[in-house]
Design a protein around this motif. Sequence first.
Motif, mmCIF file in Angstrom:
data_model
loop_
_atom_site.group_PDB
_atom_site.id
_atom_site.type_symbol
_atom_site.label_atom_id
_atom_site.label_comp_id
_atom_site.label_asym_id
_atom_site.label_seq_id
_atom_site.Cartn_x
_atom_site.Cartn_y
_atom_site.Cartn_z
ATOM 1 N N GLY A 34 0.816 -1.208 0.000
ATOM 2 C CA GLY A 34 0.000 0.000 0.000
ATOM 3 C C GLY A 34 0.853 1.263 0.000
ATOM 4 O O GLY A 34 0.509 2.260 -0.648
ATOM 5 N N ALA A 35 1.961 1.246 0.702
ATOM 6 C CA ALA A 35 2.851 2.408 0.740
ATOM 7 C C ALA A 35 3.412 2.697 -0.644
ATOM 8 O O ALA A 35 3.562 3.862 -1.055
ATOM 9 N N ASN A 36 3.715 1.658 -1.386
ATOM 10 C CA ASN A 36 4.194 1.858 -2.760
ATOM 11 C C ASN A 36 3.096 2.453 -3.650
ATOM 12 O O ASN A 36 3.383 3.272 -4.548
ATOM 13 N N ASP A 37 1.833 2.050 -3.413
ATOM 14 C CA ASP A 37 0.724 2.615 -4.184
ATOM 15 C C ASP A 37 0.543 4.100 -3.878
ATOM 16 O O ASP A 37 0.233 4.911 -4.768
ATOM 17 N N VAL A 38 0.703 4.481 -2.596
ATOM 18 C CA VAL A 38 0.598 5.897 -2.229
ATOM 19 C C VAL A 38 1.715 6.698 -2.906
ATOM 20 O O VAL A 38 1.498 7.800 -3.431
ATOM 21 N N ARG A 39 2.921 6.132 -2.897
ATOM 22 C CA ARG A 39 4.051 6.815 -3.522
ATOM 23 C C ARG A 39 3.805 6.993 -5.029
ATOM 24 O O ARG A 39 4.201 8.001 -5.627
ATOM 25 N N GLY A 40 3.139 5.996 -5.644
ATOM 26 C CA GLY A 40 2.875 6.091 -7.065
ATOM 27 C C GLY A 40 1.620 6.878 -7.398
ATOM 28 O O GLY A 40 1.262 6.998 -8.577
ATOM 29 N N GLY A 41 0.896 7.384 -6.391
ATOM 30 C CA GLY A 41 -0.291 8.193 -6.625
ATOM 31 C C GLY A 41 -1.558 7.402 -6.874
ATOM 32 O O GLY A 41 -2.603 7.981 -7.213
ATOM 33 N N ALA A 42 -1.536 6.062 -6.699
ATOM 34 C CA ALA A 42 -2.731 5.236 -6.922
ATOM 35 C C ALA A 42 -3.664 5.242 -5.716
ATOM 36 O O ALA A 42 -4.808 4.775 -5.809
ATOM 37 N N MET A 43 -3.204 5.778 -4.612
ATOM 38 C CA MET A 43 -4.013 5.742 -3.370
ATOM 39 C C MET A 43 -3.610 6.931 -2.517
ATOM 40 O O MET A 43 -2.438 7.324 -2.489
ATOM 41 N N SER A 44 -4.583 7.511 -1.805
ATOM 42 C CA SER A 44 -4.282 8.641 -0.924
ATOM 43 C C SER A 44 -3.770 8.134 0.418
ATOM 44 O O SER A 44 -3.976 6.969 0.791
ATOM 45 N N GLU A 45 -3.109 9.032 1.163
ATOM 46 C CA GLU A 45 -2.616 8.655 2.488
ATOM 47 C C GLU A 45 -3.759 8.255 3.417
ATOM 48 O O GLU A 45 -3.661 7.277 4.172
ATOM 49 N N GLY A 46 -4.853 9.004 3.381
ATOM 50 C CA GLY A 46 -6.000 8.701 4.242
ATOM 51 C C GLY A 46 -6.604 7.355 3.934
ATOM 52 O O GLY A 46 -6.993 6.603 4.835
ATOM 53 N N THR A 47 -6.683 7.015 2.645
ATOM 54 C CA THR A 47 -7.232 5.702 2.261
ATOM 55 C C THR A 47 -6.350 4.579 2.783
ATOM 56 O O THR A 47 -6.845 3.562 3.281
ATOM 57 N N LEU A 48 -5.028 4.735 2.669
ATOM 58 C CA LEU A 48 -4.125 3.701 3.172
ATOM 59 C C LEU A 48 -4.247 3.549 4.681
ATOM 60 O O LEU A 48 -4.291 2.428 5.203
ATOM 61 N N ILE A 49 -4.309 4.680 5.378
ATOM 62 C CA ILE A 49 -4.446 4.609 6.839
ATOM 63 C C ILE A 49 -5.771 3.947 7.224
ATOM 64 O O ILE A 49 -5.837 3.138 8.144
ATOM 65 N N GLN A 50 -6.832 4.327 6.486
ATOM 66 C CA GLN A 50 -8.129 3.698 6.749
ATOM 67 C C GLN A 50 -8.033 2.190 6.544
ATOM 68 O O GLN A 50 -8.529 1.401 7.372
ATOM 69 N N PHE A 51 -7.413 1.752 5.459
ATOM 70 C CA PHE A 51 -7.286 0.326 5.183
ATOM 71 C C PHE A 51 -6.455 -0.363 6.259
ATOM 72 O O PHE A 51 -6.788 -1.473 6.711
ATOM 73 N N VAL A 52 -5.362 0.304 6.666
ATOM 74 C CA VAL A 52 -4.505 -0.296 7.691
ATOM 75 C C VAL A 52 -5.268 -0.458 9.007
ATOM 76 O O VAL A 52 -5.162 -1.491 9.682
ATOM 77 N N ILE A 53 -6.048 0.560 9.359
ATOM 78 C CA ILE A 53 -6.811 0.460 10.604
ATOM 79 C C ILE A 53 -7.804 -0.696 10.538
ATOM 80 O O ILE A 53 -7.943 -1.486 11.480
ATOM 81 N N TYR A 54 -8.490 -0.793 9.382
ATOM 82 C CA TYR A 54 -9.422 -1.917 9.224
ATOM 83 C C TYR A 54 -8.685 -3.248 9.261
ATOM 84 O O TYR A 54 -9.169 -4.233 9.835
ATOM 85 N N SER A 55 -7.504 -3.285 8.672
ATOM 86 C CA SER A 55 -6.718 -4.521 8.698
ATOM 87 C C SER A 55 -6.336 -4.904 10.116
ATOM 88 O O SER A 55 -6.416 -6.073 10.517
#
Length: 602
Positions: free
Chosen positions: A282-303
């Motif tokens: 997911g961090a690589n997707d954020v770096r590549g612009g495919a995902m926002s920081e908030g979306t990744l954090i939301q996914f991580v929290i759910y995970s």
Amino acid sequence: MARTAPASAAPGASEERETSRNMRGLNALWPFLKPYRGLLLASLCALVLTAGVSLTLPLAVRRVVDNFRTGADALLDQYFLAALGIAALLALGTGLRYALVTRLGERVVSDIRKAVFDRVLGMSPAFFENIMTGEVLSRITTDTTLIQSVLGSSASIALRNMLIFLGGLVLMLLTSVKLTGLVLLLVPAVIVPIMTLGRRLRRISRENQDWIAASSGNAGETLGAVQTVQAFTHEAQSRAGFAEMTETAYQVSLRRITTRALMTVIIIFLVFTGVVGVLWIGANDVRGGAMSEGTLIQFVIYSVMVAGSVAALSEIWGELQRAAGATERLVELLNATDTVHDPEVAKTLAQPVRGAIRFDDVHFTYPARPGMPALDGVTLDIAPGETVAFVGPSGAGKTTVIQMILRFYAPQRGRILFDGVPLEDMDRAAFRRHLALVPQDPVIFAASARDNIRFGRPDASDAEVEAAARAAAAHDFIAALPEGYDAWLGERGVMLSGGQKQRIAIARAILRDAPVLLLDEATSALDAESEGAVQRAVEMLSQGRTTLIVAHRLATVKKADRIVVMEAGRIVAVGSHDALVAEGGLYARLARMQFTDGATAA
């Protein structure tokens, strides 16, 4: 002294329950939950509320993160206030859930304890030939405590984590299908150890409870006979035996703890390893612009929430396994088959009760002694108001006659009639109200002298209690106690001598004022003076009552209307004292050993 596994823990027994019942053993709790459906529904609503609120927190976190740099201050403040409101709602819902679920658990367990005690208390003595009282008490206390823990805590936590797991999984999919797919690849790796180790954990938990129950039974038996243990200096062996059983229970519990710890380690490692891997992608997707920081954090929290719920479920699964085993053990008591039971439609005795008793070709063998008849074709008519004594050597069947009249056991052949009505056609409690018993081993409860005597008739006045004590030659020693009739007699009457216990038991029977009086060695522990006083009281009490006397000391039966001589479960002679002595049979031999005038007469 080597110890073997308890019967209930025998090889194969636990495995059979494992494959046939599994977690379905908990279904037996539903009849106890059913009366409290409203409370159960309220608990579920509070549980769903807290789970739902928990799942909304990551959404608020995502909005805060994504709008932290670009969002207006007022909007950002609203997000923080919303998060604070969600936290307050979560706290309120959690407190409500705890209160409701705990109350439900306490209520249901109280009902289970009462149901099991009520069932066991009504079982015939044959039931207790195959199970120790200490084990029954262990099931009522230890096993119900396990169930209370599950109903009051573990079950609600398990359901809440299940909702978080399912809800979190759905929200993970909505957040990122790609990352969720990667997480789901880990599911088989987590499920396999749960199922494999879970089955083993349940089997070990059952064995652990069996050993705990066995050690409780051993302790109860030893402490109940502590004077005999000390008199024969058997303390060391008793301590060693109890220590060995307790140590075995401890060793089994270590296996349970190790298995559960191993299961927890494997699951948590697999789950959080997967979360770290997904976070890296997911961090690589954020770096590549495919995902926002908030979306990744939301996914991580759910995970993390889903992973935490799986870890919690893996631990709670062990508790549920133990509770399932405990429920099975309690259901065994509730569903135990009694060899003696009341008819669906019971007959009643005509009033007033006369006290006529008839044995009609009665055959009976104790379940624990097959092949050794206790009664072998006994036929006997006892008229209302008649005093009949039963004599004979030990094991002749005298006490069995008393037990059969009380219907503690049912004959294999023949029948017993009370005022012309077969005992099996009547409710046991109904006809036992017309019987008064003085057992061979008097039972004294841990209560006052007054309450012990009043046990014979709970509605008796203090004056009636005292009159019964006087009639049983018990008043003088009771009055001499520090608190008189209110004196505490201790467990099993440890404050009294054997003769004093027997006089309390006789007073209890006198107070009952029943038309049939059953005396099983009622004066065996009395001194000569007290025996004479009690015999006079019994003679007065037996007037107008059917009285059955079991005795080894023939001095207590000489004045009986008839004496029944028994040997090897059979009636070998019936008659008066003088006639039986003149006959020269078994009774004459017993009389020669006890009376010099008996020898002369013979």
